[in-house]
Design an enzyme around this catalytic site. Structure first.
Site, PDB file in Angstrom:
ATOM      1  N   ASP A 197       0.827  -1.211   0.000  1.00  0.00           N
ATOM      2  CA  ASP A 197       0.000   0.000   0.000  1.00  0.00           C
ATOM      3  C   ASP A 197       0.865   1.265   0.000  1.00  0.00           C
ATOM      4  OD1 ASP A 197      -2.043  -1.942   0.486  1.00  0.00           O
ATOM      5  OD2 ASP A 197      -1.666  -1.746   2.630  1.00  0.00           O
ATOM      6  N   ARG A 208       4.890  -8.034  -0.324  1.00  0.00           N
ATOM      7  CA  ARG A 208       4.371  -7.070  -1.284  1.00  0.00           C
ATOM      8  C   ARG A 208       5.342  -5.894  -1.279  1.00  0.00           C
ATOM      9  NH1 ARG A 208      -1.811  -6.287   0.440  1.00  0.00           N
ATOM     10  NH2 ARG A 208      -0.911  -6.597   2.516  1.00  0.00           N
ATOM     11  N   ASN A 264     -17.690  -7.021   0.141  1.00  0.00           N
ATOM     12  CA  ASN A 264     -16.763  -6.580   1.185  1.00  0.00           C
ATOM     13  C   ASN A 264     -16.615  -5.078   1.293  1.00  0.00           C
ATOM     14  OD1 ASN A 264     -15.714  -9.357  -0.066  1.00  0.00           O
ATOM     15  ND2 ASN A 264     -15.341  -9.337   2.130  1.00  0.00           N
ATOM     16  N   HIS A 304      -3.124  -1.326  -5.016  1.00  0.00           N
ATOM     17  CA  HIS A 304      -3.075  -0.228  -4.058  1.00  0.00           C
ATOM     18  C   HIS A 304      -1.984   0.784  -4.412  1.00  0.00           C
ATOM     19  CE1 HIS A 304      -4.670   0.971   0.053  1.00  0.00           C
ATOM     20  NE2 HIS A 304      -4.078   2.022  -0.489  1.00  0.00           N
ATOM     21  N   GLU A 341     -11.320  -0.965  -3.367  1.00  0.00           N
ATOM     22  CA  GLU A 341     -10.593  -0.344  -2.264  1.00  0.00           C
ATOM     23  C   GLU A 341      -9.364   0.374  -2.811  1.00  0.00           C
ATOM     24  OE1 GLU A 341      -9.528  -3.662   0.235  1.00  0.00           O
ATOM     25  OE2 GLU A 341      -7.811  -4.219  -1.019  1.00  0.00           O
TER      26      GLU A 341
END
Length: 320
Positions: free
Chosen positions: A18, A296, A161, A262, A198
């Protein structure tokens, strides 16, 4: 693997999901991201994007021992608004029976120092929305004198979600007026594993406003979609926004980049070019829950543009 593939597969910063990079008027880049332990918020500062890799992280804030800010500190963003620094992040509550997964709410920190790696970060509290439900990934932008928040949240009446919402703000931690749904997971590529929209990031160029977002589970199915609107449109009208029918960035097995998502946007060092920042893994198969796989990594690419004025994520990722 060819040499150019190795270069394209090399992270700028490892084990930082992120990733958020902000280029300030002082010429420095400020970086924050989710750390693997999900227990704190770190900041880095450097004169160059590559310099962020070697810069010393400073801990801005640490999770509480108990209560609603005690677990799974996710996806911080740093913004400079009206002469002060703000960090937006999501946090959950730890209980005896729940480790805080999918119990997140959005929070804001404030710092009055000129350099956000110094001074005190003050908790401004939770961003209150229409529902008291799973909410995360708040991002903010200003357009024509109005400040907006875009975020992801679970509507208790909609299966899935999280959806994307937008609202005006009365100050950097308070919403005002109507809270509008911009996007729900509807296409096949948005509902693999989980029904997710998201991780929004806003980019303005010429006469258009773009909102990138991430969809599906956080394994190799994670991908990026795109919303766009005219700069003259009513940004609180869902009809003003057009969603890409296909994802704009997906796993690229040839390059060895899996589950890109993200993202954030920043500027080149000379300020002339938009830059794409995103996370991805360098392998496909994951042991256990993907959320707890630490690998990540942050990648950075100059952002290329199509002739029609839309960003070309795929070609951007494939260039050195």
């Amino acid at each position: 693997m060819r040499e150019n593939q190795i270069l394209l597969n090399t992270p700028t910063i490892e084990q930082r999901a992120d990733p958020w990079v902000y280029k300030h008027t002082d010429g420095c880049y400020y970086f924050t991201a989710s750390v693997p332990a999900y227990d704190r918020i770190e900041l880095r500062r450097a004169a160059t994007l590559q310099g962020l890799r070697e810069s010393e992280p400073v801990t801005a804030w640490v999770k509480h021992e108990t209560g609603p800010l005690s677990a799974n500190i996710w996806a911080p963003e740093i913004h400079f608004i009206d002469g002060k620094w703000y960090i937006y992040f999501a946090a959950a509550r730890t209980t005896e029976t729940n480790e805080g997964l999918f119990d997140h709410r959005m929070y804001v920190l404030e710092n009055e120092s000129a350099n956000p790696l110094e001074g005190a970060w003050v908790e401004k509290g939770q961003i209150r929305t229409r529902w008291e439900s799973f909410a995360l990934d708040a991002t903010t932008f200003e357009h024509r004198g109005t400040r907006y928040l875009v975020w992801a949240q679970k509507d208790p009446d909609i299966p899935g979600n999280s959806n994307l919402y937008i609202s005006e703000m009365s100050n950097p931690w308070t919403l005002q007026g109507e809270q509008v749904q911009l996007s729900t997971p509807e296409y096949d590529w948005e509902i693999i594993g989980f029904k997710v929209n998201e991780g929004a990031a806003v980019l303005k160029r010429d006469d258009r406003i773009f909102i990138s977002f991430s969809a599906s589970a956080t394994d190799f199915n994670y991908c990026i979609g795109l919303l766009s609107a005219s700069e003259d449109a009513d940004l609180l009208d869902p009809k003003s926004w057009e969603k890409s029918a296909q994802p704009v960035l997906t796993t690229d097995e040839e390059l060895g980049l899996y589950g890109p998502g993200h993202n954030s946007f920043t500027k080149s060092e000379d300020g002339t070019q938009d830059v794409l920042v995103f996370h991805a893994r360098t392998y496909k198969d994951i042991q256990g829950d993907p959320l707890y796989d630490p690998n990540r990594h942050m990648f950075v690419r100059p952002l290329l543009w199509n002739a029609d004025g839309t960003p070309n994520f795929r070609q951007s990722v494939r260039q050195i």
